[in-house]
Design a protein around this motif. Structure first.
Motif, PDB file in Angstrom:
ATOM      1  N   GLU A 152      29.266  47.443  49.979  1.00 15.07           N
ATOM      2  CA  GLU A 152      29.624  46.138  50.524  1.00 15.07           C
ATOM      3  C   GLU A 152      29.125  44.997  49.638  1.00 15.07           C
ATOM      4  N   VAL A 153      27.935  45.175  49.046  1.00 15.45           N
ATOM      5  CA  VAL A 153      27.410  44.156  48.131  1.00 15.45           C
ATOM      6  C   VAL A 153      28.310  44.043  46.912  1.00 15.45           C
ATOM      7  N   PHE A 154      28.755  45.191  46.388  1.00 18.16           N
ATOM      8  CA  PHE A 154      29.652  45.180  45.225  1.00 18.16           C
ATOM      9  C   PHE A 154      30.950  44.456  45.554  1.00 18.16           C
ATOM     10  N   LYS A 155      31.506  44.732  46.755  1.00 21.99           N
ATOM     11  CA  LYS A 155      32.736  44.056  47.167  1.00 21.99           C
ATOM     12  C   LYS A 155      32.525  42.555  47.273  1.00 21.99           C
ATOM     13  N   ALA A 156      31.369  42.151  47.805  1.00 23.01           N
ATOM     14  CA  ALA A 156      31.067  40.722  47.941  1.00 23.01           C
ATOM     15  C   ALA A 156      30.946  40.068  46.570  1.00 23.01           C
ATOM     16  N   LYS A 157      30.337  40.780  45.623  1.00 21.29           N
ATOM     17  CA  LYS A 157      30.206  40.232  44.276  1.00 21.29           C
ATOM     18  C   LYS A 157      31.572  40.106  43.604  1.00 21.29           C
ATOM     19  N   GLN A 158      32.456  41.059  43.887  1.00 20.76           N
ATOM     20  CA  GLN A 158      33.811  40.968  43.354  1.00 20.76           C
ATOM     21  C   GLN A 158      34.521  39.733  43.887  1.00 20.76           C
ATOM     22  N   MET A 159      34.359  39.486  45.193  1.00 21.74           N
ATOM     23  CA  MET A 159      34.988  38.314  45.795  1.00 21.74           C
ATOM     24  C   MET A 159      34.437  37.034  45.186  1.00 21.74           C
ATOM     25  N   ALA A 160      33.113  37.014  44.941  1.00 19.72           N
ATOM     26  CA  ALA A 160      32.488  35.826  44.356  1.00 19.72           C
ATOM     27  C   ALA A 160      32.966  35.608  42.933  1.00 19.72           C
ATOM     28  N   THR A 161      33.198  36.721  42.217  1.00 20.39           N
ATOM     29  CA  THR A 161      33.669  36.617  40.831  1.00 20.39           C
ATOM     30  C   THR A 161      35.093  36.107  40.782  1.00 20.39           C
ATOM     31  N   GLY A 162      35.865  36.457  41.817  1.00 19.47           N
ATOM     32  CA  GLY A 162      37.236  35.975  41.890  1.00 19.47           C
ATOM     33  C   GLY A 162      38.132  36.611  40.839  1.00 19.47           C
ATOM     34  N   LEU A 163      39.021  35.814  40.253  1.00 20.07           N
ATOM     35  CA  LEU A 163      40.024  36.328  39.326  1.00 20.07           C
ATOM     36  C   LEU A 163      39.446  36.766  37.997  1.00 20.07           C
ATOM     37  N   LYS A 164      38.208  36.375  37.706  1.00 22.49           N
ATOM     38  CA  LYS A 164      37.624  36.714  36.408  1.00 22.49           C
ATOM     39  C   LYS A 164      37.479  38.210  36.210  1.00 22.49           C
ATOM     40  N   GLN A 165      37.481  38.971  37.308  1.00 29.31           N
ATOM     41  CA  GLN A 165      37.310  40.417  37.191  1.00 29.31           C
ATOM     42  C   GLN A 165      38.584  41.122  36.750  1.00 29.31           C
ATOM     43  N   TYR A 166      39.741  40.410  36.761  1.00 26.82           N
ATOM     44  CA  TYR A 166      41.011  41.024  36.421  1.00 26.82           C
ATOM     45  C   TYR A 166      41.482  40.568  35.040  1.00 26.82           C
ATOM     46  N   SER A 167      42.127  41.485  34.333  1.00 24.99           N
ATOM     47  CA  SER A 167      42.689  41.142  33.026  1.00 24.99           C
ATOM     48  C   SER A 167      43.943  40.302  33.209  1.00 24.99           C
ATOM     49  N   THR A 168      44.336  39.585  32.175  1.00 22.97           N
ATOM     50  CA  THR A 168      45.554  38.769  32.232  1.00 22.97           C
ATOM     51  C   THR A 168      46.767  39.636  32.509  1.00 22.97           C
ATOM     52  N   GLU A 169      46.803  40.815  31.905  1.00 22.56           N
ATOM     53  CA  GLU A 169      47.937  41.718  32.102  1.00 22.56           C
ATOM     54  C   GLU A 169      48.040  42.164  33.557  1.00 22.56           C
ATOM     55  N   ARG A 170      46.885  42.494  34.165  1.00 25.14           N
ATOM     56  CA  ARG A 170      46.880  42.924  35.563  1.00 25.14           C
ATOM     57  C   ARG A 170      47.355  41.793  36.479  1.00 25.14           C
ATOM     58  N   LEU A 171      46.884  40.583  36.246  1.00 25.53           N
ATOM     59  CA  LEU A 171      47.309  39.447  37.056  1.00 25.53           C
ATOM     60  C   LEU A 171      48.815  39.209  36.928  1.00 25.53           C
ATOM     61  N   TYR A 172      49.322  39.331  35.705  1.00 23.67           N
ATOM     62  CA  TYR A 172      50.751  39.124  35.481  1.00 23.67           C
ATOM     63  C   TYR A 172      51.569  40.155  36.247  1.00 23.67           C
ATOM     64  N   GLN A 173      51.112  41.409  36.242  1.00 24.50           N
ATOM     65  CA  GLN A 173      51.827  42.467  36.945  1.00 24.50           C
ATOM     66  C   GLN A 173      51.865  42.202  38.450  1.00 24.50           C
ATOM     67  N   GLU A 174      50.728  41.755  39.016  1.00 25.41           N
ATOM     68  CA  GLU A 174      50.668  41.485  40.443  1.00 25.41           C
ATOM     69  C   GLU A 174      51.551  40.302  40.829  1.00 25.41           C
ATOM     70  N   LEU A 175      51.541  39.262  39.998  1.00 26.88           N
ATOM     71  CA  LEU A 175      52.375  38.094  40.274  1.00 26.88           C
ATOM     72  C   LEU A 175      53.855  38.435  40.162  1.00 26.88           C
ATOM     73  N   LYS A 176      54.176  39.288  39.208  1.00 26.19           N
ATOM     74  CA  LYS A 176      55.570  39.689  39.022  1.00 26.19           C
ATOM     75  C   LYS A 176      56.087  40.444  40.244  1.00 26.19           C
ATOM     76  N   LYS A 177      55.243  41.291  40.842  1.00 23.42           N
ATOM     77  CA  LYS A 177      55.628  42.009  42.065  1.00 23.42           C
ATOM     78  C   LYS A 177      55.973  41.023  43.177  1.00 23.42           C
ATOM     79  N   ARG A 178      55.124  40.031  43.354  1.00 26.30           N
ATOM     80  CA  ARG A 178      55.291  39.080  44.449  1.00 26.30           C
ATOM     81  C   ARG A 178      56.454  38.116  44.195  1.00 26.30           C
ATOM     82  N   HIS A 179      56.796  37.924  42.927  1.00 26.78           N
ATOM     83  CA  HIS A 179      57.880  37.005  42.579  1.00 26.78           C
ATOM     84  C   HIS A 179      59.228  37.530  43.074  1.00 26.78           C
ATOM     85  N   GLN A 180      59.337  38.838  43.301  1.00 26.91           N
ATOM     86  CA  GLN A 180      60.587  39.421  43.795  1.00 26.91           C
ATOM     87  C   GLN A 180      60.945  38.903  45.187  1.00 26.91           C
TER      88      GLN A 180
END
Length: 230
Positions: A152-180
């Motif tokens: 749970e602490v790890f999950k909380a730290k991930q939330m605090a880190t926000g988008l910085k934990q994801y690569s640009t490529e991963r973010l692009y893939q997720e946004l592309k899915k939602r763009h449909q």
């Protein structure tokens, strides 16, 4: 995925345990095919003994009748149920198992409240539990409880880190899915638009902070120069 009602029960139960002086964590895996405890609480008593309580959260009849193992391995064990479900399954609850009833706060009363509550509802004891011997060694409970807290602490730290934990490529893939599923008539409903707006707002805030810092440095330098010439 957990339902909104399940999350409401979890949140309310977490604060219920805290108010009782216990520490709680969700989804604790037990050893030896003993299943997963929905919520496990740990409490040290005045005589320095430890009390373990297990809670199984159910929101529908099918959920209650699920083939998933009930991990009632603690000193005290409970079902946490909405009122209607409890009324429907009360006769099926084994002897010795306690019941906590969840009720949501009235929306009209919440609207007039001076302060918003920290939980979406409250719990009442419909049936007290009976004490039993631990079904899992205390050392196992403790180690698995700590491991789940670490998760749970790890999950909380991930939330605090926000988008910085994801690569640009991963973010692009997720946004592309939602763009449909883009809704041109309701841009506020689109994750893509929300993401862009939030990103731009963050960037502007960051730039403004940097400008303010630079202005402060310039001012301090000017003051030092004045002092050196005087």
């Amino acid at each position: 995925m957990k339902t909104k009602l399940t999350l409401a029960l979890e949140q309310t139960l977490y604060y219920y345990c805290r108010e009782a002086g216990a520490t709680a964590v969700e989804e604790v895996t037990m050893p030896n095919d003993q299943g997963i405890v929905d919520t496990l609480s740990y409490q040290e008593l005045p005589d320095h003994t430890v009390e373990w309580r297990c809670y199984e959260l159910k929101v529908t009849k099918s959920d209650f009748h699920s083939s998933a193992k009930l991990s009632f391995v603690g000193h005290y064990n409970y079902f946490v149920l909405p009122l209607k479900l409890y009324q429907a399954v009360a006769d099926e609850i084994p002897a010795g198992i306690g019941v906590l009833i969840y009720r949501p706060f009235d929306a009209k009363l919440l609207a007039t409240a001076s302060e918003s509550p920290v939980t979406p509802g409250y719990l009442t004891v419909a049936r007290p539990p009976r004490h039993q011997e631990l079904q899992v060694p205390a050392t196992e409970l403790q180690s698995r409880f700590i491991a789940s807290q670490g998760r749970e602490v790890f999950k909380a730290k991930q939330m605090a880190t926000g988008l910085k934990q994801y690569s640009t490529e991963r973010l692009y893939q997720e946004l592309k899915k939602r763009h449909q599923h883009y809704d041109v008539y309701n841009p506020d409903h689109n994750f893509y638009d929300q993401f862009v707006a939030d990103t731009e707002e963050t960037a502007v805030t960051a730039l403004q902070t940097e400008v303010d810092a630079l202005n402060l440095e310039v001012y301090q330098l000017q003051q030092r120069l004045k002092e050196s010439h005087s």
